[in-house]
Design an enzyme around this catalytic site. Sequence first.
Site, PDB file in Angstrom:
ATOM      1  N   LYS A   1     -21.673  41.255 -32.392  1.00  0.00           N
ATOM      2  CA  LYS A   1     -21.833  40.688 -31.050  1.00  0.00           C
ATOM      3  C   LYS A   1     -23.307  40.388 -30.799  1.00  0.00           C
ATOM      4  CE  LYS A   1     -24.037  44.237 -28.991  1.00  0.00           C
ATOM      5  NZ  LYS A   1     -25.350  44.232 -28.396  1.00  0.00           N
TER       6      LYS A   1
ATOM      7  N   PRO B   1     -26.108  43.619 -39.597  1.00  0.00           N
ATOM      8  CA  PRO B   1     -27.271  44.493 -39.799  1.00  0.00           C
ATOM      9  C   PRO B   1     -27.041  45.909 -39.255  1.00  0.00           C
ATOM     10  CG  PRO B   1     -27.931  42.407 -38.774  1.00  0.00           C
ATOM     11  CD  PRO B   1     -26.439  42.389 -38.889  1.00  0.00           C
ATOM     12  N   VAL B   2     -27.466  46.916 -40.011  1.00  0.00           N
ATOM     13  CA  VAL B   2     -27.315  48.312 -39.579  1.00  0.00           C
ATOM     14  C   VAL B   2     -28.397  48.633 -38.544  1.00  0.00           C
ATOM     15  CG1 VAL B   2     -27.399  50.717 -40.376  1.00  0.00           C
ATOM     16  CG2 VAL B   2     -26.356  48.966 -41.818  1.00  0.00           C
ATOM     17  N   ALA B   3     -28.009  49.277 -37.435  1.00  0.00           N
ATOM     18  CA  ALA B   3     -28.939  49.643 -36.348  1.00  0.00           C
ATOM     19  C   ALA B   3     -29.780  48.446 -35.919  1.00  0.00           C
ATOM     20  CB  ALA B   3     -29.852  50.806 -36.765  1.00  0.00           C
ATOM     21  N   GLY B   4     -29.125  47.285 -35.811  1.00  0.00           N
ATOM     22  CA  GLY B   4     -29.857  46.045 -35.535  1.00  0.00           C
ATOM     23  C   GLY B   4     -29.658  45.483 -34.138  1.00  0.00           C
ATOM     24  N   GLY B   5     -28.848  46.157 -33.309  1.00  0.00           N
ATOM     25  CA  GLY B   5     -28.593  45.618 -31.972  1.00  0.00           C
ATOM     26  C   GLY B   5     -27.518  44.551 -31.982  1.00  0.00           C
TER      27      GLY B   5
ATOM     28  N   GLY C   1     -22.929  46.618 -35.232  1.00  0.00           N
ATOM     29  CA  GLY C   1     -22.308  46.793 -36.548  1.00  0.00           C
ATOM     30  C   GLY C   1     -21.394  48.011 -36.595  1.00  0.00           C
ATOM     31  N   GLY C   2     -21.839  49.133 -36.060  1.00  0.00           N
ATOM     32  CA  GLY C   2     -21.015  50.340 -36.051  1.00  0.00           C
ATOM     33  C   GLY C   2     -19.795  50.175 -35.153  1.00  0.00           C
TER      34      GLY C   2
ATOM     35  N   ALA D   1     -18.308  47.341 -34.551  1.00  0.00           N
ATOM     36  CA  ALA D   1     -17.392  46.446 -35.262  1.00  0.00           C
ATOM     37  C   ALA D   1     -16.585  47.228 -36.301  1.00  0.00           C
ATOM     38  CB  ALA D   1     -18.166  45.302 -35.915  1.00  0.00           C
TER      39      ALA D   1
ATOM     40  N   ASP E   1     -19.433  49.001 -26.828  1.00  0.00           N
ATOM     41  CA  ASP E   1     -19.275  47.647 -27.381  1.00  0.00           C
ATOM     42  C   ASP E   1     -17.990  47.471 -28.186  1.00  0.00           C
ATOM     43  OD1 ASP E   1     -21.771  46.859 -26.365  1.00  0.00           O
ATOM     44  OD2 ASP E   1     -22.819  47.431 -28.207  1.00  0.00           O
TER      45      ASP E   1
HETATM   46  O1  C5P Z   1     -21.462  53.507 -25.870  1.00  0.00           O
HETATM   47  P1  C5P Z   1     -22.317  53.841 -27.033  1.00  0.00           P
HETATM   48  O2  C5P Z   1     -21.922  55.134 -27.670  1.00  0.00           O
HETATM   49  O3  C5P Z   1     -22.420  52.751 -28.039  1.00  0.00           O
HETATM   50  O4  C5P Z   1     -23.771  54.021 -26.457  1.00  0.00           O
HETATM   51  C1  C5P Z   1     -24.793  54.635 -27.196  1.00  0.00           C
HETATM   52  C2  C5P Z   1     -25.882  55.106 -26.248  1.00  0.00           C
HETATM   53  O5  C5P Z   1     -26.543  53.982 -25.657  1.00  0.00           O
HETATM   54  C3  C5P Z   1     -25.402  55.936 -25.091  1.00  0.00           C
HETATM   55  O6  C5P Z   1     -25.318  57.284 -25.433  1.00  0.00           O
HETATM   56  C4  C5P Z   1     -26.502  55.693 -24.053  1.00  0.00           C
HETATM   57  O7  C5P Z   1     -27.638  56.479 -24.336  1.00  0.00           O
HETATM   58  C5  C5P Z   1     -26.883  54.251 -24.311  1.00  0.00           C
HETATM   59  N1  C5P Z   1     -26.144  53.337 -23.414  1.00  0.00           N
HETATM   60  C6  C5P Z   1     -26.507  53.282 -22.073  1.00  0.00           C
HETATM   61  N2  C5P Z   1     -25.818  52.452 -21.232  1.00  0.00           N
HETATM   62  C7  C5P Z   1     -24.814  51.675 -21.694  1.00  0.00           C
HETATM   63  C8  C5P Z   1     -24.448  51.697 -23.058  1.00  0.00           C
HETATM   64  C9  C5P Z   1     -25.128  52.551 -23.902  1.00  0.00           C
HETATM   65  O8  C5P Z   1     -27.432  53.964 -21.639  1.00  0.00           O
HETATM   66  N3  C5P Z   1     -24.173  50.878 -20.845  1.00  0.00           N
END
Ligand code: C5P
Length: 329
Positions: free
Chosen positions: A21, A116-120, A123-124, A126, A158
């Site tokens: 995404k 990409p891993v840890a790329g924003g 990936g995880g 997905a 996500d």
């Molecule tokens: O939802 P997910 O586990 O992917 O989110 C990882 C971390 O990103 C959360 O623990 C939180 O610290 C941060 N996050 C947030 N607000 C969101 C989504 C994620 O602060 N709406």
Amino acid sequence: MPRDVSTPAGARAVTAVAPAKINLHLGVGDLRADGYHDLLTVYRAVDLWERVTVALVGGDSADGVGPDDDEVIVSGPGADQVPTGRSNLAARAVDLLRTEAGVQARLSIRIVKGVPVAGGMAGGSADAAAALVATDRLLGLGLGRAALEERAARLGSDVPFCIRGGTALGTGRGETLAPLLHARAEQHLVVALADGGLSTPVVFSELDRLRAEHGADRRAGGVEPLVEALAGDDPARVAGLLANDLEPAALSLMPALRRTLRAGAEAGALHGMVSGSGPTCLFFCADREQAIAVAAEVSETGVAREVRLTRGPVAGAHVIDNPQQTPEQ
Ligand code: C5P
């Protein structure tokens, strides 16, 4: 050793794919009591794919099975940075559905990274989305999309969008979706991968810190002009309305990304920005020809570890009959 998962899909193994995404708009609100931030985002699925094969490997046990009994094999770029234990999001997805179904079977989860891993770029998430769709089919659960998305939201903010695909408005912590069906025009972009990754929670915390220090910077603002522009076919108009509240935090943690963004601007991209929590940078282009030119120029400057062309919107997570098959677009 990897197990044989070449048996016919539907019998002992099922393969599903799920897309990366991007956030065309990422507005971040205040930190909530549950540790998340309220979001207003426009998600778009792009054609970089995770591929997850879930296979029954026998060893059924009346004593119960859990994620520690499963085998997780990850391959593809950055695979060595992906955890293979119970913290793996695909493993958690598989275990969630297996437990719910009351099935006692050890499973093998084979992940081929394309995002990409840890790329924003989720990936995880997905991986979790593809794992849910594959396990649903493998165990014959017949959960509909709504039920799968509800399970997906428990795994990560996500993950529901990675199941849904296309273009969608996301609210809540990102898990509540409203499809933007009119947003059909094809968009071409360049993805510039950085050396190393950024942790999503760390980037959100950095944003909180910057806001506490410098006052509230909510640059993303309203989403309506973008939603309206997405109904048309003018890439420049859309590019002028893209925004990411997390960008200042990602740049603060990884200042070298400024050079990457500059390289994209100098190469003539319509707009450049950090993808989600970063550190991947995105360059939006007028068409495929421009994207090819921008990719070549950014690549030449050496600011990015790797440069890829991509486009969106594409479909969400789905089962593929042949593991070599190309995902539906
Ligand atoms: O939802 P997910 O586990 O992917 O989110 C990882 C971390 O990103 C959360 O623990 C939180 O610290 C941060 N996050 C947030 N607000 C969101 C989504 C994620 O602060 N709406």
